[in-house]
Motif scaffolding. Sequence first.
Motif, PDB file in Angstrom:
ATOM      1  N   TRP A 188       3.345  -2.044  10.250  1.00 37.93           N
ATOM      2  CA  TRP A 188       2.881  -3.032   9.572  1.00 37.93           C
ATOM      3  C   TRP A 188       2.206  -1.987   8.384  1.00 37.93           C
ATOM      4  O   TRP A 188       1.677  -1.234   8.455  1.00 37.93           O
ATOM      5  CB  TRP A 188       1.654  -3.580  10.356  1.00 37.93           C
ATOM      6  CG  TRP A 188       2.396  -4.623  10.993  1.00 37.93           C
ATOM      7  CD1 TRP A 188       2.479  -4.701  12.716  1.00 37.93           C
ATOM      8  CD2 TRP A 188       3.002  -6.122  10.766  1.00 37.93           C
ATOM      9  NE1 TRP A 188       3.216  -5.746  13.038  1.00 37.93           N
ATOM     10  CE2 TRP A 188       3.532  -6.810  11.917  1.00 37.93           C
ATOM     11  CE3 TRP A 188       3.148  -6.722   9.468  1.00 37.93           C
ATOM     12  CZ2 TRP A 188       4.111  -7.879  12.206  1.00 37.93           C
ATOM     13  CZ3 TRP A 188       3.620  -8.115   9.624  1.00 37.93           C
ATOM     14  CH2 TRP A 188       4.246  -8.371  10.661  1.00 37.93           C
ATOM     15  N   HIS A 189       2.516  -2.738   7.292  1.00 41.60           N
ATOM     16  CA  HIS A 189       1.802  -2.271   5.926  1.00 41.60           C
ATOM     17  C   HIS A 189       1.007  -3.412   5.210  1.00 41.60           C
ATOM     18  O   HIS A 189       1.392  -4.607   5.050  1.00 41.60           O
ATOM     19  CB  HIS A 189       3.109  -1.799   5.008  1.00 41.60           C
ATOM     20  CG  HIS A 189       3.807  -0.796   5.479  1.00 41.60           C
ATOM     21  ND1 HIS A 189       3.290   0.582   5.295  1.00 41.60           N
ATOM     22  CD2 HIS A 189       4.917  -0.761   6.221  1.00 41.60           C
ATOM     23  CE1 HIS A 189       4.331   1.410   5.873  1.00 41.60           C
ATOM     24  NE2 HIS A 189       5.333   0.673   6.446  1.00 41.60           N
ATOM     25  N   ASP A 190      -0.296  -2.839   4.805  1.00 34.35           N
ATOM     26  CA  ASP A 190      -0.985  -3.757   4.025  1.00 34.35           C
ATOM     27  C   ASP A 190      -0.650  -3.809   2.423  1.00 34.35           C
ATOM     28  O   ASP A 190       0.360  -3.252   2.210  1.00 34.35           O
ATOM     29  CB  ASP A 190      -2.318  -3.047   3.777  1.00 34.35           C
ATOM     30  CG  ASP A 190      -3.095  -2.904   5.262  1.00 34.35           C
ATOM     31  OD1 ASP A 190      -2.783  -3.407   6.094  1.00 34.35           O
ATOM     32  OD2 ASP A 190      -3.987  -2.034   5.256  1.00 34.35           O
ATOM     33  N   GLU A 191      -1.125  -4.779   1.876  1.00 33.23           N
ATOM     34  CA  GLU A 191      -0.786  -5.079   0.376  1.00 33.23           C
ATOM     35  C   GLU A 191      -2.244  -5.117  -0.274  1.00 33.23           C
ATOM     36  O   GLU A 191      -3.422  -5.679   0.086  1.00 33.23           O
ATOM     37  CB  GLU A 191      -0.253  -6.344   0.231  1.00 33.23           C
ATOM     38  CG  GLU A 191       1.446  -6.264   0.658  1.00 33.23           C
ATOM     39  CD  GLU A 191       2.233  -7.348   0.229  1.00 33.23           C
ATOM     40  OE1 GLU A 191       3.253  -7.377   0.531  1.00 33.23           O
ATOM     41  OE2 GLU A 191       1.744  -8.483  -0.386  1.00 33.23           O
ATOM     42  N   SER A 251       0.746  -1.229  -0.018  1.00 32.54           N
ATOM     43  CA  SER A 251      -0.061   0.160   0.114  1.00 32.54           C
ATOM     44  C   SER A 251       0.852   1.216  -0.061  1.00 32.54           C
ATOM     45  O   SER A 251       0.437   2.252  -0.436  1.00 32.54           O
ATOM     46  CB  SER A 251      -1.019   0.113   1.033  1.00 32.54           C
ATOM     47  OG  SER A 251      -0.029   0.054   2.247  1.00 32.54           O
ATOM     48  N   LEU A 252       2.174   1.167   0.336  1.00 32.49           N
ATOM     49  CA  LEU A 252       3.025   2.485   0.384  1.00 32.49           C
ATOM     50  C   LEU A 252       3.812   2.456  -0.830  1.00 32.49           C
ATOM     51  O   LEU A 252       4.489   3.570  -1.112  1.00 32.49           O
ATOM     52  CB  LEU A 252       3.992   2.379   1.762  1.00 32.49           C
ATOM     53  CG  LEU A 252       5.152   1.417   1.609  1.00 32.49           C
ATOM     54  CD1 LEU A 252       6.062   1.768   3.024  1.00 32.49           C
ATOM     55  CD2 LEU A 252       4.775   0.005   1.643  1.00 32.49           C
ATOM     56  N   GLY A 267      -8.788  -6.070  -3.470  1.00 32.35           N
ATOM     57  CA  GLY A 267      -9.151  -6.027  -2.077  1.00 32.35           C
ATOM     58  C   GLY A 267      -7.788  -5.951  -1.213  1.00 32.35           C
ATOM     59  O   GLY A 267      -6.659  -5.624  -1.957  1.00 32.35           O
ATOM     60  N   VAL A 268      -7.708  -6.114   0.371  1.00 31.37           N
ATOM     61  CA  VAL A 268      -6.694  -5.874   0.747  1.00 31.37           C
ATOM     62  C   VAL A 268      -6.143  -6.931   1.648  1.00 31.37           C
ATOM     63  O   VAL A 268      -7.164  -7.614   2.209  1.00 31.37           O
ATOM     64  CB  VAL A 268      -7.056  -4.457   1.819  1.00 31.37           C
ATOM     65  CG1 VAL A 268      -5.612  -4.150   2.825  1.00 31.37           C
ATOM     66  CG2 VAL A 268      -7.791  -3.501   1.044  1.00 31.37           C
TER      67      VAL A 268
END
Length: 177
Positions: A166-169, A136-137, A154-155
């Motif tokens: 923590w980072h989402d994808e 997401s970054l 979606g995530v």
Amino acid sequence: MQEVFTLKNGEELIIRQLHADDYETVMTFLSQMSQENIFTNQYPGQPKRDKEKSIQTYELPTNLFLAAFKGTGEVVGLISIMINKPGHPWTGRNASFGISMLKAYYGQGLGTYLMGKAEEWARAQGMHRIEGTVRSLNRRAINLYLKQGFEIDGVFREVALIDGQWHDEYHISKILK
Ligand SMILES: CC(C)(COP(=O)(O)OP(=O)(O)OC[C@H]1O[C@@H](n2cnc3c(N)ncnc32)[C@H](O)[C@@H]1OP(=O)(O)O)[C@@H](O)C(=O)NCCC(=O)NCCS
């Protein structure tokens, strides 16, 4: 297939599929690329080394490994796209891609060009959908994918721990009409 692609800064790169002989330069590329950014799934500086398996993967007809080479022969960018379940009656028309390049080549149009080539290949294989994941970054990559007509499906929450956070994808895909 071999083509010449001219970057926005005028440098010419040779674009062609990988062969068995390219293995060492690909490993050098993956090692450098994976230390230069926080977006990769390679172990930083330690690309997976299973030479025979890698070479087979380059040459399977259900995969495309397309690299950008400098005039001096080094790989500076790579896109791969693979049919997930070749021949499967229901899910055989989905393919997954991955793309990366050395930092010195960001923002020069190479990503857009390689994505176009991967899509062209997927269409020629009769694929219905191409897909991938992106942190997401990773604004640059997300912008590229959205520009190419991908949408966020979606995530995946909190996949990557980077500098204590923590980072989402995102799972992204494009339906090929
Ligand atoms: C992400 C990556 C593939 C993009 O390729 P690129 O060659 O740098 O991208 P391009 O020059 O073709 O630019 C494509 C689009 O990205 C976006 N972009 C480019 N530079 C950007 C920046 N500094 N900030 C935000 N978006 C940017 C723009 O939308 C641009 O389109 P435009 O030129 O029409 O405005 C490449 O930078 C890379 O390999 N990064 C490191 C590894 C990585 O993140 N891989 C993807 C993992 S999912």
